[in-house]
Design a protein around this motif. Structure first.
Motif, PDB file in Angstrom:
ATOM      1  N   VAL B 156       0.729  -1.167  -0.149  1.00  0.00           N
ATOM      2  CA  VAL B 156       0.004   0.054  -0.050  1.00  0.00           C
ATOM      3  C   VAL B 156       0.819   1.448  -0.178  1.00  0.00           C
ATOM      4  O   VAL B 156       0.590   2.215  -0.811  1.00  0.00           O
ATOM      5  CB  VAL B 156      -1.048   0.023   1.312  1.00  0.00           C
ATOM      6  N   ALA B 157       1.924   1.198   0.811  1.00  0.00           N
ATOM      7  CA  ALA B 157       2.956   2.380   0.889  1.00  0.00           C
ATOM      8  C   ALA B 157       3.438   2.593  -0.354  1.00  0.00           C
ATOM      9  O   ALA B 157       3.646   3.762  -0.689  1.00  0.00           O
ATOM     10  CB  ALA B 157       4.000   2.150   2.059  1.00  0.00           C
ATOM     11  N   ASP B 158       3.759   1.562  -1.123  1.00  0.00           N
ATOM     12  CA  ASP B 158       4.244   1.747  -2.680  1.00  0.00           C
ATOM     13  C   ASP B 158       3.435   2.256  -3.682  1.00  0.00           C
ATOM     14  O   ASP B 158       3.797   2.151  -4.852  1.00  0.00           O
ATOM     15  CB  ASP B 158       5.038   0.654  -3.048  1.00  0.00           C
ATOM     16  N   LEU B 159       1.992   2.404  -3.347  1.00  0.00           N
ATOM     17  CA  LEU B 159       1.230   2.789  -4.616  1.00  0.00           C
ATOM     18  C   LEU B 159       1.533   4.095  -5.211  1.00  0.00           C
ATOM     19  O   LEU B 159       1.988   4.910  -4.323  1.00  0.00           O
ATOM     20  CB  LEU B 159      -0.242   2.760  -3.915  1.00  0.00           C
ATOM     21  N   VAL B 160       1.534   4.237  -6.420  1.00  0.00           N
ATOM     22  CA  VAL B 160       1.934   5.478  -7.228  1.00  0.00           C
ATOM     23  C   VAL B 160       0.668   6.078  -7.379  1.00  0.00           C
ATOM     24  O   VAL B 160      -0.412   5.780  -7.894  1.00  0.00           O
ATOM     25  CB  VAL B 160       2.871   5.125  -8.360  1.00  0.00           C
ATOM     26  N   PHE B 161       0.888   7.402  -6.753  1.00  0.00           N
ATOM     27  CA  PHE B 161      -0.575   8.397  -6.939  1.00  0.00           C
ATOM     28  C   PHE B 161      -0.221   9.336  -8.396  1.00  0.00           C
ATOM     29  O   PHE B 161       0.945   9.942  -8.156  1.00  0.00           O
ATOM     30  CB  PHE B 161      -0.690   9.134  -5.875  1.00  0.00           C
ATOM     31  N   GLY B 162      -1.134   9.434  -8.982  1.00  0.00           N
ATOM     32  CA  GLY B 162      -0.660  10.354 -10.226  1.00  0.00           C
ATOM     33  C   GLY B 162      -1.940  11.411 -10.348  1.00  0.00           C
ATOM     34  O   GLY B 162      -2.946  10.972 -10.562  1.00  0.00           O
ATOM     35  N   PHE B 163      -1.769  12.781 -10.161  1.00  0.00           N
ATOM     36  CA  PHE B 163      -2.998  13.428 -10.197  1.00  0.00           C
ATOM     37  C   PHE B 163      -2.804  14.812 -11.294  1.00  0.00           C
ATOM     38  O   PHE B 163      -1.684  15.171 -11.662  1.00  0.00           O
ATOM     39  CB  PHE B 163      -2.742  14.426  -8.727  1.00  0.00           C
ATOM     40  N   SER B 164      -3.612  15.210 -11.481  1.00  0.00           N
ATOM     41  CA  SER B 164      -3.706  16.612 -12.477  1.00  0.00           C
ATOM     42  C   SER B 164      -3.165  17.729 -11.568  1.00  0.00           C
ATOM     43  O   SER B 164      -3.241  17.691 -10.536  1.00  0.00           O
ATOM     44  CB  SER B 164      -5.206  16.693 -13.173  1.00  0.00           C
ATOM     45  N   ASP B 165      -2.568  18.627 -12.263  1.00  0.00           N
ATOM     46  CA  ASP B 165      -2.036  19.933 -11.603  1.00  0.00           C
ATOM     47  C   ASP B 165      -3.046  20.609 -10.805  1.00  0.00           C
ATOM     48  O   ASP B 165      -2.842  20.948 -10.026  1.00  0.00           O
ATOM     49  CB  ASP B 165      -1.402  20.686 -12.869  1.00  0.00           C
ATOM     50  N   GLU B 166      -4.242  20.798 -11.336  1.00  0.00           N
ATOM     51  CA  GLU B 166      -5.282  21.453 -10.959  1.00  0.00           C
ATOM     52  C   GLU B 166      -5.562  20.850  -9.574  1.00  0.00           C
ATOM     53  O   GLU B 166      -5.916  21.442  -8.570  1.00  0.00           O
ATOM     54  CB  GLU B 166      -6.440  21.595 -11.597  1.00  0.00           C
TER      55      GLU B 166
END
Ligand SMILES: Nc1ncnc2c1ncn2[C@@H]1O[C@H](COP(=O)(O)OP(=O)(O)OP(=O)(O)O)[C@@H](O)[C@H]1O
Ligand SMILES: [Mg+2]
Lengths: 250, 512
Positions: B156-166
């Motif tokens: 779980v700790a290694d999950l990669v989060f990818g978000f939009s700039d906004e």
């Protein structure tokens, strides 16, 4: 009559004209000669009001040149600029006729006046309708003269007007200009490097040197009685026939 | 002949400039619907417009007007009559300095602006975090709280989060979730469309989305429940001009009847129909009204080639209008400014500096300033283009005059021409080549920049380009981009011809 009184000028601390007083008599042709850079063009430009002198005044036919009178005075002067000064965006004809049109002269009059002047300076008609960039240097000089004479001014200032002409055309044009100037009683100041031309036009030759008048008189006076060594050397440098040169040992 | 050329040009440009004055009038029985520049906004706008048609009114949908500020200001000024806004946006972005904690306070704040709150449509388009379904099931994660609770698990700790700039920037986005749940992952910032690619390839595990986005179905994502209510509510609600109740009571009644008709999955399905199936927003809206309300409203524009041709003609007209009105104004102001700049070099530095600074202001910023002053439509767009056109024209004029040789200036002076005559007969003609080059640069840049017109209802090729970008639809994008490029090329050619005609022959011979 043009009167230049105590006029001096320096550019960036470099004195080009010492306080100079000169009179150019009405109806006569006065020739300015002198080594390159001695201030001949500067003097003419002061008379036309293009350069304001550091001191002194200029009076033309009784009227003193000031910023307020300059425009009207210029319209009564013909000025032939040393390098022609033709506007590249106008044809030769439009260059010559520019001011006349602006003053509202009749188109027919302008057309015949231009034709008359072209005839006088022996300019081929084809050259009239081309831009200045597309005609020869000699033709440009002739257009410059036409433009100056267009409105038949009483005073004509010419800054080396014939330098780029071939000898035959120059010979003819010298004859014609001298006839016009004399017959019509123009007040003329002519700058030249050519002693022969100076003698031909000028009853009266002014030799400038070092920003001042060195000698004034007829060409003969200058040759036979040079005021100083500089005049003698200036004359000698022209290798006129009959004038002693350094190595001539007469 | 040169003079005739100039005056013909001036007459044509003036004539073009007059068209919009006549077209800008507004009639009473017409309602204007607005929408923001994303699929859901446009679908909702089409629903409002179709509702108006059902109520027997003429409806205009000024779609994709850009961001929240532009659309809300347009409503405030009465340039549009209604649009759909989200509760969270209202409180966080528009009325953030006012007490709007309760529905009454919110209604009061809006009433002070001549705006009434209409029906709530029934869905909450809040932010959400989504995760790959297979991974979520394997790790047993159903809520955002689970992500935090299970952070000791290395997987779980290694999950990669990818978000939009906004999402990363907005205080009600990632910062709010992070604080509420104590999440420690450092997100990657990337384009939203690319995030789905990352999810598919497995290099990305958690991303942000809107609750009504259609993508979770397509990419097999699960929306993680926001068990601590970290995200604000974004309930969709109709805002309309308060006076609409008098002007079009039937319409307001019809709008009210839409309350609660769209739940989250219905909205997501409509978004999917447009974004994933390529249907038109108008068709989706009409289908919805038939289905939910039993109304039969015709889809306004027909699809296919005739529409394409009609759109192209309209867009070309609007685009040319923007380009020429702004260009003409910039010539009228820029050439004299260039003359002054050349005459007075000290002042000239200021003039050129100012024109240069204007050039660096992003067009979106200019619009945000201009729309409140000038409203929507071609005026603010033309003003922005006018500002951008100034620099090349001022600079072309000043440098053209500056390059006139001193002895020719003297010749003009010695001839006895007045200052005005010298300018008109000698200096401007001699600078004409450089001035025209500046105008040409401005015109060609304008053709490209005029696409901003699509943001504020000025039309032009920008509409197709922007909707092509929004829908990731290359064909639609080309419908705007290709004619814009052709227009730029054509204009360039036209200016080359104009140069032959306007620039005196003696100046056209090749120079150094
Ligand atoms: N605008 C100016 N600024 C600075 N110096 C100048 C300017 N005009 C002329 N000069 C200088 O003044 C001096 C005289 O120039 P002028 O043009 O009057 O000479 P000239 O006698 O006509 O020479 P030439 O026979 O070569 O035409 C020269 O040294 C020139 O470099
Ligand atoms: Mg000289």
């Amino acid at each position: 009559m043009i009167v230049v009184r105590d006029v001096s000028k320096s550019f960036g601390g470099h004195l080009v004209l010492r306080p100079t007083t000169l009179e150019f008599p009405r109806g006569r042709t006065t020739v300015l000669i002198g080594p390159s850079g001695c201030g001949k063009s500067t003097l003419l430009r002061i008379i036309v009001g293009l350069v304001s002198p550091d001191s002194g005044s200029v009076t033309i036919d009784g009227e003193t040149l000031t910023p307020a009178t300059a425009l009207a005075l210029r319209r009564r002067l013909g000025y032939v600029i040393q390098d022609g000064g033709l506007f590249p965006h106008l044809s030769g004809r439009d260059n010559v006729a520019l001011l006349a049109r602006q003053l509202g002269r009749d188109a027919g009059w302008i057309r015949s006046r231009v034709a008359e002047l072209a005839d006088l300076v022996r300019l081929p008609t084809a050259a009239l309708d081309r831009p200045p960039g597309a005609i020869s240097g000699g033709q440009r000089q002739r257009l410059g003269i036409m433009r100056a004479l267009m409105l038949d001014p009483a005073v004509v200032l010419l800054d080396e007007p014939l330098g780029a002409l071939d000898p035959l055309v120059r010979y003819d044009l010298q004859e014609d200009l001298r006839r016009i100037f004399r017959d019509l009683g123009k007040t003329v100041v002519l700058v030249t490097h050519d002693m022969g031309e100076a003698g031909f036009f000028g009853d009266d030759v002014v030799l400038l040197g070092g920003g001042a008048v060195v000698q004034r008189g007829t060409l003969d006076d200058l040759i036979t009685a040079p005021a100083d060594e500089s005049v003698r050397r200036f004359i000698m440098a022209h290798r006129l026939p009959g004038v002693a040169t350094e190595g001539g040992g007469a | 002949m040169k003079r005739t050329g100039l005056s013909v040009l001036a007459a044509v440009v003036t004539a073009i400039g007059c068209i919009p004055c006549a077209a800008a009038e507004r009639r009473a029985e017409r309602v204007v619907v607005g929408s923001k520049g994303f699929t859901e906004g446009i679908v909702l706008g089409e629903i409002l417009a179709a509702t108006a048609r059902h109520a027997g009114l003429e409806a205009v949908h000024r779609q994709a007007l850009g961001g929240t500020q532009i659309v809300f200001k347009a409503l405030e000024r009465g340039e549009i009559d209604c649009y759909v806004e989200y509760s969270g946006t209202l409180t966080a972005e528009i009325l953030r300095d006012e007490p709007v904690a309760s529905a009454e306070l919110l209604a009061q704040a809006l009433a002070a602006r001549g705006i009434a709150v209409g029906a709530e449509l029934g869905f909450d388009n809040t932010y959400g975090l989504a995760m790959r379904r297979d991974m979520a099931e394997r790790l047993g994660i159903r809520t955002i709280g689970d992500l935090a609770a299970r952070s000791a698990d290395p997987e779980v700790a290694d999950l990669v989060f990818g978000f939009s700039d906004e999402f990363v920037q907005r205080t009600d986005g990632w910062p709010a979730v992070k604080a509420a749940y104590g999440l420690r992952q450092v997100p990657r910032v990337l384009d939203h469309a690319l995030a789905y690619r990352g999810i598919d390839s497995g290099s990305l595990h958690v991303t942000d989305l809107y609750a009504t986005d259609p993508e979770p179905q397509l990419h097999d994502l699960v929306l993680l429940a926001d068990d601590r209510r970290a995200f604000r509510e974004y309930r969709a609600m109709i805002l309309h001009r308060a006076d609409l109740a008098e002007r079009a009571p039937g319409f307001v009644t019809a709008l009210t009847s839409l309350a609660g008709t769209i739940d989250g999955s219905r909205m997501a399905a409509m978004n999917a129909a447009v974004r994933l199936e390529g249907r038109s927003e108008a068709a989706v809206a009409v289908d919805f009204l038939r289905d939910a309300r039993g109304w039969d409203v015709a889809v306004a524009p027909a699809d296919g080639l005739p529409r394409l041709a009609a759109d192209l003609v309209r867009a070309t007209g609007q685009h040319l209008l923007l380009v020429f009105v702004s260009l003409l104004a910039a010539i009228v102001v820029g050439v004299p400014a260039g003359i002054v700049a050349e005459r007075m070099p000290a002042l000239g530095r200021w003039i050129l500096g100012l024109a240069g600074i204007i050039q660096t202001i992003p067009s979106m910023a200019v619009l945000v300033f201009m729309v409140p002053l000038l409203g929507l439509g071609w005026r603010p767009a033309a003003l922005a283009l006018f500002l951008y056109s100034l620099l090349p024209i001022v600079r072309g004029t000043a440098s053209g005059l500056d390059s006139i040789p001193a002895h020719l200036r003297e010749a003009a002076l010695a001839l006895g021409l007045t200052p005005w005559e010298r300018l008109r007969l000698v200096e401007l003609p001699m600078a004409s080549r450089s001035i025209l080059a500046g105008i040409k640069t401005a015109a060609v840049i304008n053709v490209g920049t005029a696409t901003i017109g699509g943001l504020i209802g000025a039309g032009g090729y920008g509409e197709a380009i922007l909707s092509g970008i929004r829908l990731a639809d290359p064909t639609r994008l080309m419908e705007g981009a290709v004619p814009a490029a052709l227009l730029a090329l054509g204009l360039q050619g036209a200016f080359d011809l104009l140069e032959r005609w306007l620039v005196p022959a003696g100046l056209r011979t090749p120079r150094g």
